[in-house]
Scaffold this active site. Structure first.
Site, short mmCIF file in Angstrom:
data_model
loop_
_atom_site.label_atom_id
_atom_site.label_comp_id
_atom_site.label_asym_id
_atom_site.label_seq_id
_atom_site.Cartn_x
_atom_site.Cartn_y
_atom_site.Cartn_z
N ASP A 16 0.87 -1.16 0.00
CA ASP A 16 0.00 0.00 0.00
C ASP A 16 0.91 1.22 0.00
OD1 ASP A 16 -2.45 1.56 0.45
OD2 ASP A 16 -1.60 1.88 2.46
N LEU A 17 0.40 2.38 -0.39
CA LEU A 17 1.23 3.58 -0.47
C LEU A 17 0.87 4.61 0.61
CD1 LEU A 17 1.31 3.96 -4.37
CD2 LEU A 17 3.05 2.95 -2.90
N ASP A 18 -0.32 5.20 0.49
CA ASP A 18 -0.73 6.25 1.43
C ASP A 18 -0.76 5.75 2.86
OD1 ASP A 18 -1.08 7.72 -0.88
OD2 ASP A 18 -3.27 7.62 -0.84
N ASP A 188 -1.32 -0.20 5.91
CA ASP A 188 -1.65 0.42 7.19
C ASP A 188 -3.09 0.19 7.63
OD1 ASP A 188 -3.37 3.34 6.93
OD2 ASP A 188 -2.61 2.46 5.09
#
Length: 238
Positions: A16-18, A188
């Site tokens: 995941d990024l954000d 996250d």
């Protein structure tokens, strides 16, 4: 690192990024603020409308087509377009205003610097395992300087619904041609990243950059395989 489940050999990692590789809330707040300033300067009529006009347009489009929740870019574009139509713009003027504001926001949305330690980590990992980015957002990987570390990048869209839907996980697995159970997903969000990845047959690692990681404070449906206290702990898996 906290182990909740035994891990199988890891042959690839999806990220995941954000809020996993960087804190994202302040980025979006700054991008929204910059967009309003740009609109007020370039299109003065926008100074005189209620601040919630653009949010209201989003709600209207979502009610008309709930699937737009899976494509935040298209939702924003449509909201800008209909908002400017409400202000009386049409034809080429409408197209120009929509395009300029859309492009301004998405430049600002990716206008931040990634910590050097993240670059170092991803470089080391990518030299040992294939990495793929899976995001419900739409950050520009090239603009933030992370594109070179990932062999593929999948973002939520009308064709690939948002996590926890398994579409992006299945797309990544098909690209990798590695069994689901030998792929580790790092994210996250427990209800979206961890729950979605587990349903898709992945192994999972939970890490949040934007907050204190207290399991009792999270909306957890299933436990991850591991909980990281630092992303560099991923190096133990290569």
């Amino acid at each position: 690192m906290i182990y909740y489940k035994k891990l199988k050999p890891i042959q690839a990692i999806t990220f995941d990024l954000d809020d996993t590789l960087y804190e994202n809330t302040s980025v979006i707040i700054n991008a929204e603020r910059s967009l309003l300033e740009f609109m007020h300067n370039q299109y003065p009529a926008t100074k005189h409308v209620a601040k919630n006009l653009w949010r209201a347009r989003q709600k209207i489009h979502l009610l008309a087509n709930p699937l737009l929740k899976n494509d935040m870019g298209e939702l924003r574009r449509l909201s800008l377009e209909s908002g400017f139509m409400e202000l009386g713009l049409s034809g080429s003027e409408l197209k120009t205003a929509t395009t300029e504001c859309f492009e301004h926001f998405y430049f600002q949305r990716s206008n931040f610097t990634i910590n050097r330690s993240i670059h170092s980590l991803l470089e080391t990992l990518s030299n040992n395992l294939p990495l793929i980015a899976l995001t419900n957002g739409n950050v520009n990987l090239k603009q933030i300087g992370l594109e070179k570390y990932f062999s593929a990048y999948f973002k939520a869209s009308l064709e690939l619904p948002m996590k926890p839907h398994k579409a992006m996980f299945d797309a990544a697995q098909a690209h990798l041609k590695i069994p689901h159970e030998n792929i580790l997903h790092v994210g996250d969000n427990l209800p979206k990243d961890i729950y979605g990845a587990l349903r898709a047959g992945y192994q999972t690692a939970w890490y949040a950059e934007d907050r204190s990681m207290q399991m009792r404070s999270e909306k957890a449906q299933l436990l991850p395989h591991v909980q990281l206290s630092n992303l560099t702990q991923l190096l133990a898996f290569i």
